[in-house]
Design a protein around this motif. Sequence first.
Motif, PDB file in Angstrom:
ATOM      1  N   ASP A 293       0.847  -1.186   0.000  1.00  0.00           N
ATOM      2  CA  ASP A 293       0.000   0.000   0.000  1.00  0.00           C
ATOM      3  C   ASP A 293       0.886   1.241   0.000  1.00  0.00           C
ATOM      4  N   THR A 294       0.942   1.942  -1.146  1.00  0.00           N
ATOM      5  CA  THR A 294       1.778   3.142  -1.255  1.00  0.00           C
ATOM      6  C   THR A 294       0.923   4.407  -1.280  1.00  0.00           C
ATOM      7  N   THR A 295      -0.165   4.393  -0.535  1.00  0.00           N
ATOM      8  CA  THR A 295      -1.033   5.571  -0.506  1.00  0.00           C
ATOM      9  C   THR A 295      -0.291   6.816  -0.065  1.00  0.00           C
ATOM     10  N   SER A 296       0.651   6.661   0.878  1.00  0.00           N
ATOM     11  CA  SER A 296       1.312   7.823   1.469  1.00  0.00           C
ATOM     12  C   SER A 296       2.792   7.936   1.150  1.00  0.00           C
ATOM     13  N   ASN A 297       3.400   6.907   0.580  1.00  0.00           N
ATOM     14  CA  ASN A 297       4.857   6.946   0.360  1.00  0.00           C
ATOM     15  C   ASN A 297       5.278   5.862  -0.618  1.00  0.00           C
ATOM     16  N   THR A 298       6.459   6.051  -1.186  1.00  0.00           N
ATOM     17  CA  THR A 298       7.049   4.998  -2.004  1.00  0.00           C
ATOM     18  C   THR A 298       7.546   3.873  -1.096  1.00  0.00           C
ATOM     19  N   CYS A 299       7.857   2.731  -1.685  1.00  0.00           N
ATOM     20  CA  CYS A 299       8.349   1.595  -0.902  1.00  0.00           C
ATOM     21  C   CYS A 299       9.534   0.952  -1.620  1.00  0.00           C
ATOM     22  N   THR A 300      10.665   0.841  -0.918  1.00  0.00           N
ATOM     23  CA  THR A 300      11.840   0.150  -1.449  1.00  0.00           C
ATOM     24  C   THR A 300      11.861  -1.253  -0.884  1.00  0.00           C
ATOM     25  N   ILE A 301      11.868  -2.253  -1.765  1.00  0.00           N
ATOM     26  CA  ILE A 301      11.785  -3.660  -1.373  1.00  0.00           C
ATOM     27  C   ILE A 301      13.146  -4.316  -1.588  1.00  0.00           C
ATOM     28  N   THR A 302      13.728  -4.840  -0.527  1.00  0.00           N
ATOM     29  CA  THR A 302      15.010  -5.533  -0.616  1.00  0.00           C
ATOM     30  C   THR A 302      14.768  -7.019  -0.796  1.00  0.00           C
ATOM     31  N   LEU A 303      15.239  -7.575  -1.910  1.00  0.00           N
ATOM     32  CA  LEU A 303      15.081  -8.997  -2.186  1.00  0.00           C
ATOM     33  C   LEU A 303      16.108  -9.801  -1.386  1.00  0.00           C
ATOM     34  N   PRO A 304      15.915 -11.120  -1.251  1.00  0.00           N
ATOM     35  CA  PRO A 304      16.865 -11.937  -0.483  1.00  0.00           C
ATOM     36  C   PRO A 304      18.285 -11.855  -1.047  1.00  0.00           C
ATOM     37  N   ALA A 305      19.260 -11.937  -0.158  1.00  0.00           N
ATOM     38  CA  ALA A 305      20.666 -11.863  -0.576  1.00  0.00           C
ATOM     39  C   ALA A 305      21.128 -13.153  -1.244  1.00  0.00           C
ATOM     40  N   SER A 306      20.400 -14.247  -1.019  1.00  0.00           N
ATOM     41  CA  SER A 306      20.698 -15.517  -1.689  1.00  0.00           C
ATOM     42  C   SER A 306      19.383 -16.147  -2.097  1.00  0.00           C
ATOM     43  N   ALA A 307      19.433 -16.957  -3.132  1.00  0.00           N
ATOM     44  CA  ALA A 307      18.202 -17.566  -3.632  1.00  0.00           C
ATOM     45  C   ALA A 307      18.513 -18.890  -4.304  1.00  0.00           C
ATOM     46  N   SER A 308      17.512 -19.768  -4.337  1.00  0.00           N
ATOM     47  CA  SER A 308      17.612 -21.049  -5.025  1.00  0.00           C
ATOM     48  C   SER A 308      16.727 -21.012  -6.263  1.00  0.00           C
ATOM     49  N   VAL A 309      17.100 -21.790  -7.257  1.00  0.00           N
ATOM     50  CA  VAL A 309      16.308 -21.855  -8.482  1.00  0.00           C
ATOM     51  C   VAL A 309      14.870 -22.230  -8.132  1.00  0.00           C
ATOM     52  N   GLY A 310      13.939 -21.438  -8.601  1.00  0.00           N
ATOM     53  CA  GLY A 310      12.531 -21.691  -8.337  1.00  0.00           C
ATOM     54  C   GLY A 310      11.949 -20.864  -7.217  1.00  0.00           C
ATOM     55  N   ASP A 311      12.806 -20.200  -6.427  1.00  0.00           N
ATOM     56  CA  ASP A 311      12.278 -19.297  -5.395  1.00  0.00           C
ATOM     57  C   ASP A 311      11.419 -18.228  -6.056  1.00  0.00           C
ATOM     58  N   GLN A 312      10.335 -17.831  -5.397  1.00  0.00           N
ATOM     59  CA  GLN A 312       9.462 -16.848  -6.009  1.00  0.00           C
ATOM     60  C   GLN A 312       8.741 -15.998  -4.976  1.00  0.00           C
ATOM     61  N   MET A 313       8.299 -14.833  -5.437  1.00  0.00           N
ATOM     62  CA  MET A 313       7.568 -13.889  -4.599  1.00  0.00           C
ATOM     63  C   MET A 313       6.563 -13.144  -5.466  1.00  0.00           C
ATOM     64  N   ILE A 314       5.527 -12.631  -4.831  1.00  0.00           N
ATOM     65  CA  ILE A 314       4.534 -11.814  -5.528  1.00  0.00           C
ATOM     66  C   ILE A 314       4.359 -10.504  -4.767  1.00  0.00           C
ATOM     67  N   PHE A 315       4.295  -9.410  -5.522  1.00  0.00           N
ATOM     68  CA  PHE A 315       3.993  -8.093  -4.961  1.00  0.00           C
ATOM     69  C   PHE A 315       2.799  -7.532  -5.722  1.00  0.00           C
ATOM     70  N   THR A 316       1.841  -6.975  -5.010  1.00  0.00           N
ATOM     71  CA  THR A 316       0.655  -6.444  -5.681  1.00  0.00           C
ATOM     72  C   THR A 316       0.279  -5.083  -5.117  1.00  0.00           C
ATOM     73  N   ASP A 317      -0.247  -4.238  -5.996  1.00  0.00           N
ATOM     74  CA  ASP A 317      -0.642  -2.878  -5.625  1.00  0.00           C
ATOM     75  C   ASP A 317      -1.948  -2.944  -4.842  1.00  0.00           C
ATOM     76  N   TYR A 318      -1.840  -2.850  -3.525  1.00  0.00           N
ATOM     77  CA  TYR A 318      -2.983  -3.039  -2.636  1.00  0.00           C
ATOM     78  C   TYR A 318      -4.078  -1.998  -2.859  1.00  0.00           C
ATOM     79  N   ASP A 319      -3.702  -0.748  -3.082  1.00  0.00           N
ATOM     80  CA  ASP A 319      -4.698   0.320  -3.160  1.00  0.00           C
ATOM     81  C   ASP A 319      -4.636   1.090  -4.473  1.00  0.00           C
ATOM     82  N   ARG A 320      -4.037   0.464  -5.498  1.00  0.00           N
ATOM     83  CA  ARG A 320      -3.931   1.060  -6.833  1.00  0.00           C
ATOM     84  C   ARG A 320      -3.295   2.454  -6.776  1.00  0.00           C
ATOM     85  N   THR A 321      -2.164   2.542  -6.102  1.00  0.00           N
ATOM     86  CA  THR A 321      -1.487   3.834  -5.946  1.00  0.00           C
ATOM     87  C   THR A 321      -0.039   3.813  -6.422  1.00  0.00           C
TER      88      THR A 321
END
Length: 482
Positions: free
Chosen positions: A115-143
């Motif tokens: 939810d970025t209604t009031s500010n931007t958001c910086t997202i730090t991804l994991p420092a290490s990852a395995s093949v197939g690791d996954q994440m989803i981010f979605t715009d909660y309030d269309r902002t």
Amino acid sequence: MAYIGTKPADAALTSADIADGVVSAAKLATDAVETAKVKDLNVTNAKIAASTIDVTAKITGTVPTGNLGSGTASSSTYLAGDQTYKTITAEDISWQSVTTGSTLTAVAGNGYPIDTTSNTCTITLPASASVGDQMIFTDYDRTWGTYSITLDSNGLNYQGKDDGWDVEYDTNGQSLHIVYMDATNGWIPIDDDTVTDAPTKANDEGIFGFGESPRYSMTNLVSNTGVVSSDVTGVGTATQERAACEFGGDKGIFGFGYDGSNTASTNLVSNTGVVATDVTGVGTARVRPAACGYGGDKGIFGYGNDGSHVSMTNLVSNAGVVATDVTGVGTARDGNAACEYGNDKGIFGYGEDASGVVSMTNLVSNAGVVATDVTGVGTARYYPAACGYGFSKGIFGYGSGYTAVTNLVSDAGVVSTDVTGVGTARNRLAACEYGQDKGIFGYGNGGSDTAITNLVSNTGVVGSDVTGVGTGRRALAACSFN
């Protein structure tokens, strides 16, 4: 033979003690059956009654994954009911509570409503990852179109780019599903609502350069916190009424202007802010053009005056090579300004044509094609300045008549109505980006030459005057670098 008294613990059972092949519990002393007395493989599944082993009480330690099911156990798989390991899909993502903060440290396997209604958001991804690791981010309030999200790949690649690149998503209602593929390409979006997803790089530092009066070639660097440095000895011919823009993702170029006569010479700026000697000019020599970036790593000089108003443009390659004249589009004029918007496009605005000051604009596509005039918005003026902010938006500010009014540019290239001016009203100043998502207006003439600056926040808010550093001057140019 019959025993008198208690049977010895190791005495053999007689047939009388066994009824129909069953040894009753009463006939066995506690712990009478020892491990040593049981032959290997003699206790089989057929000899264990159903539901007789208490898993909670009787099994301790960790059961080897090889005994749990077929497949490979990892952070990106789970054990299904059919006793096989399956890859986590979007339906298997563990959704977290809504994020409203300006930062987030993401974990593989999770989904995050942002939810970025009031500010931007910086997202730090994991420092290490395995093949197939996954994440989803979605715009909660269309902002996200107002306050975007930025991904920091934290040492890993993102779409083949290293973590020196910032990845911004700024479309309202967008969802982003990323999967880690390998060390070469790193994280890859497999679903981002068909929005252009190539990483864009925003520059941390800026540079003001050249100007008058008299003519100068000195420069002043701008730090990633918006602090202007003292004068740096000039390189190249002292020149006024120039333009400047970025190229190559992390470098800049000053070009054209007046050095005693109209010139088309240029001076490249390295990614450490070092200005190079003069490069022989290409295209029509002229004064008071404007310049901006486009396409993510290229630039464009446009408009100006070679004795009369012109509208021709000159493209700058991602190696800093200036091309020959491109036939002008839109109203010929000079004293206008330009900036980037939408990550990969540009806009020329304002200026003076043969009939006087104007407020019209001309959009530049991500291929460097200039569009016809767009009806002006805001106060008509010449000698303003412009720069980007917020990664994908722009701002025009100040100008003739000694005004401090500003006009914001959306990430779709739409210019807003006048915003009440802040700071000293002046013209013939310059502006550039700094800190990746902020901007700075600097120098100019408000009745006398000045070196004051005004910072622009990542939401386009202009700050009050900051005490000037370096030589006060006008008719200079500025660009960013990294």
